[in-house]
Design a protein around this motif. Structure first.
Motif, PDB file in Angstrom:
ATOM      1  N   ARG A 115       0.820  -1.201   0.000  1.00 21.32           N
ATOM      2  CA  ARG A 115       0.000   0.000   0.000  1.00 21.32           C
ATOM      3  C   ARG A 115       0.858   1.257   0.000  1.00 21.32           C
ATOM      4  O   ARG A 115       0.570   2.228  -0.690  1.00 21.32           O
ATOM      5  CB  ARG A 115      -0.919  -0.013   1.224  1.00 21.32           C
ATOM      6  N   ARG A 116       1.931   1.225   0.804  1.00 24.39           N
ATOM      7  CA  ARG A 116       2.829   2.379   0.871  1.00 24.39           C
ATOM      8  C   ARG A 116       3.537   2.586  -0.466  1.00 24.39           C
ATOM      9  O   ARG A 116       3.702   3.726  -0.935  1.00 24.39           O
ATOM     10  CB  ARG A 116       3.857   2.162   1.988  1.00 24.39           C
ATOM     11  N   LEU A 117       3.954   1.483  -1.100  1.00 21.71           N
ATOM     12  CA  LEU A 117       4.618   1.601  -2.397  1.00 21.71           C
ATOM     13  C   LEU A 117       3.679   2.206  -3.435  1.00 21.71           C
ATOM     14  O   LEU A 117       4.083   3.051  -4.248  1.00 21.71           O
ATOM     15  CB  LEU A 117       5.094   0.216  -2.874  1.00 21.71           C
ATOM     16  N   ARG A 118       2.429   1.759  -3.440  1.00 23.51           N
ATOM     17  CA  ARG A 118       1.475   2.307  -4.394  1.00 23.51           C
ATOM     18  C   ARG A 118       1.291   3.810  -4.191  1.00 23.51           C
ATOM     19  O   ARG A 118       1.168   4.573  -5.153  1.00 23.51           O
ATOM     20  CB  ARG A 118       0.128   1.584  -4.263  1.00 23.51           C
ATOM     21  N   GLU A 119       1.269   4.212  -2.941  1.00 27.50           N
ATOM     22  CA  GLU A 119       1.156   5.640  -2.653  1.00 27.50           C
ATOM     23  C   GLU A 119       2.371   6.406  -3.164  1.00 27.50           C
ATOM     24  O   GLU A 119       2.251   7.474  -3.771  1.00 27.50           O
ATOM     25  CB  GLU A 119       1.002   5.848  -1.148  1.00 27.50           C
ATOM     26  N   GLU A 120       3.563   5.848  -2.936  1.00 28.93           N
ATOM     27  CA  GLU A 120       4.799   6.516  -3.350  1.00 28.93           C
ATOM     28  C   GLU A 120       4.926   6.573  -4.879  1.00 28.93           C
ATOM     29  O   GLU A 120       5.459   7.529  -5.438  1.00 28.93           O
ATOM     30  CB  GLU A 120       6.021   5.779  -2.775  1.00 28.93           C
ATOM     31  N   LEU A 121       4.426   5.534  -5.542  1.00 28.28           N
ATOM     32  CA  LEU A 121       4.550   5.454  -7.004  1.00 28.28           C
ATOM     33  C   LEU A 121       3.348   6.030  -7.729  1.00 28.28           C
ATOM     34  O   LEU A 121       3.294   6.004  -8.956  1.00 28.28           O
ATOM     35  CB  LEU A 121       4.744   3.987  -7.431  1.00 28.28           C
ATOM     36  N   GLY A 122       2.355   6.506  -6.962  1.00 27.73           N
ATOM     37  CA  GLY A 122       1.194   7.107  -7.608  1.00 27.73           C
ATOM     38  C   GLY A 122       0.280   6.101  -8.243  1.00 27.73           C
ATOM     39  O   GLY A 122      -0.324   6.355  -9.281  1.00 27.73           O
ATOM     40  N   GLY A 123       0.181   4.906  -7.651  1.00 27.64           N
ATOM     41  CA  GLY A 123      -0.656   3.854  -8.194  1.00 27.64           C
ATOM     42  C   GLY A 123      -2.099   3.992  -7.780  1.00 27.64           C
ATOM     43  O   GLY A 123      -2.504   4.985  -7.166  1.00 27.64           O
ATOM     44  N   PRO A 124      -2.942   2.978  -8.104  1.00 29.33           N
ATOM     45  CA  PRO A 124      -4.365   3.002  -7.749  1.00 29.33           C
ATOM     46  C   PRO A 124      -4.554   3.167  -6.254  1.00 29.33           C
ATOM     47  O   PRO A 124      -3.811   2.621  -5.449  1.00 29.33           O
ATOM     48  CB  PRO A 124      -4.868   1.621  -8.211  1.00 29.33           C
ATOM     49  N   GLY A 125      -5.525   3.920  -5.902  1.00 30.51           N
ATOM     50  CA  GLY A 125      -5.798   4.129  -4.481  1.00 30.51           C
ATOM     51  C   GLY A 125      -5.114   5.363  -3.941  1.00 30.51           C
ATOM     52  O   GLY A 125      -5.371   5.766  -2.826  1.00 30.51           O
ATOM     53  N   ALA A 126      -4.194   5.949  -4.728  1.00 30.60           N
ATOM     54  CA  ALA A 126      -3.492   7.149  -4.268  1.00 30.60           C
ATOM     55  C   ALA A 126      -3.843   8.344  -5.126  1.00 30.60           C
ATOM     56  O   ALA A 126      -3.222   9.388  -5.019  1.00 30.60           O
ATOM     57  CB  ALA A 126      -1.984   6.920  -4.276  1.00 30.60           C
ATOM     58  N   GLY A 127      -4.780   8.145  -6.079  1.00 31.71           N
ATOM     59  CA  GLY A 127      -5.183   9.252  -6.926  1.00 31.71           C
ATOM     60  C   GLY A 127      -4.213   9.522  -8.040  1.00 31.71           C
ATOM     61  O   GLY A 127      -4.304  10.520  -8.735  1.00 31.71           O
ATOM     62  N   GLY A 128      -3.214   8.639  -8.242  1.00 31.05           N
ATOM     63  CA  GLY A 128      -2.221   8.866  -9.276  1.00 31.05           C
ATOM     64  C   GLY A 128      -2.532   8.090 -10.523  1.00 31.05           C
ATOM     65  O   GLY A 128      -3.585   7.481 -10.667  1.00 31.05           O
ATOM     66  N   ASP A 129      -1.606   8.115 -11.434  1.00 33.70           N
ATOM     67  CA  ASP A 129      -1.738   7.426 -12.712  1.00 33.70           C
ATOM     68  C   ASP A 129      -1.273   5.993 -12.560  1.00 33.70           C
ATOM     69  O   ASP A 129      -0.116   5.737 -12.259  1.00 33.70           O
ATOM     70  CB  ASP A 129      -0.886   8.147 -13.783  1.00 33.70           C
ATOM     71  N   ALA A 130      -2.139   5.026 -12.785  1.00 30.58           N
ATOM     72  CA  ALA A 130      -1.792   3.612 -12.596  1.00 30.58           C
ATOM     73  C   ALA A 130      -0.969   3.061 -13.729  1.00 30.58           C
ATOM     74  O   ALA A 130      -0.393   1.988 -13.613  1.00 30.58           O
ATOM     75  CB  ALA A 130      -3.073   2.784 -12.449  1.00 30.58           C
ATOM     76  N   SER A 131      -0.884   3.782 -14.868  1.00 29.79           N
ATOM     77  CA  SER A 131      -0.191   3.231 -16.035  1.00 29.79           C
ATOM     78  C   SER A 131       1.278   3.023 -15.778  1.00 29.79           C
ATOM     79  O   SER A 131       1.885   2.071 -16.263  1.00 29.79           O
ATOM     80  CB  SER A 131      -0.373   4.163 -17.242  1.00 29.79           C
ATOM     81  N   ALA A 132       1.912   3.938 -15.023  1.00 29.78           N
ATOM     82  CA  ALA A 132       3.340   3.797 -14.759  1.00 29.78           C
ATOM     83  C   ALA A 132       3.615   2.547 -13.955  1.00 29.78           C
ATOM     84  O   ALA A 132       4.559   1.802 -14.225  1.00 29.78           O
ATOM     85  CB  ALA A 132       3.867   5.026 -14.016  1.00 29.78           C
TER      86      ALA A 132
END
Length: 222
Positions: free
Chosen positions: A187-204
């Motif tokens: 979960r923390r990694l997804r937040e740092e990388l801007g993944g799903p659940g963090a409001g970022g772009d999941a494509s990266a």
């Protein structure tokens, strides 16, 4: 193509040719100049007709006349007059030059075609490698934000290829604790990388494949 129209030869021409051959065989260097002056016009006309290029025709003449000087014994009187033999040599050399030029053009064309075909692939390879390096650097930076225990569990799972149960055995940690650490770390990694659940772009995240691994989605039985 190999026939050259020329004035009918006189008996004295054959005598002059024979004397020229004798001088060449004797090593008379001035005989080479006389050979060039005597046969340049008909030899050049023949080579030019076959090659269609003045420069290549001159190269053929130079090659032929130099060959006569180096190996005058190549001419055999039993095969006909010296003039006929010399022009036959010119014809042979010119045809060889045509084949050589054509072969070089084909090789160059193939090389250019291969470069055109390889260029898009090479560009994609470079772009993909650059992207992988960017993603890898982002993942390393994100891992640095985790706790040491979370980082250890995820590193063993994703870089080591171990299952959650194997990670538990390697670290001497209960399996439930390992699962909890990995889930929190993910979960923390997804937040740092801007993944799903963090409001970022999941494509990266999806393209890099950094967060897609078998260990993170193992069922409770493993």
């Amino acid at each position: 193509m190999g026939t050259v129209s020329r004035a009918a030869r006189r008996p004295e021409d054959d005598v002059a040719d024979a004397d020229l051959v004798r001088r060449i065989r004797a090593g008379d260097r001035s005989a080479v100049d006389d050979l060039y002056e005597r046969f340049r016009r008909p030899a050049f006309a023949l080579a030019r007709r076959i090659l269609g290029d003045d420069g290549l025709a001159e190269d053929v003449l130079q090659d032929v006349f130099l060959g006569v000087w180096r190996d005058p014994a190549a001419y055999d009187r039993a095969r006909g007059s010296f003039a006929s033999w010399l022009l036959a040599v010119v014809h042979h050399k010119a045809v060889d030059a045509v084949r050589r030029e054509e072969s070089q053009r084909r090789r160059q064309t193939r090389a250019e075609e291969e470069l055109e075909l390889d260029a898009p692939t090479a560009t994609r390879d470079v772009e993909d490698e650059a992207w992988r390096r960017v993603v890898a650097e982002q993942v390393r930076a994100a891992l640095g934000e985790l706790s040491s225990t979370q980082r250890e569990a995820l590193t063993l799972a994703y870089y080591g290829g171990y299952t959650q149960r194997e990670v538990a055995a390697l670290t001497g940690t209960p399996l439930g604790t390992v699962k909890t650490r990995m889930l929190a770390g993910m979960r923390r990694l997804r937040e740092e990388l801007g993944g799903p659940g963090a409001g970022g772009d999941a494509s990266a995240t999806a393209r890099g494949g950094a967060l897609d691994g078998p260990a993170a989605f193992e069922g409770p039985g493993r």
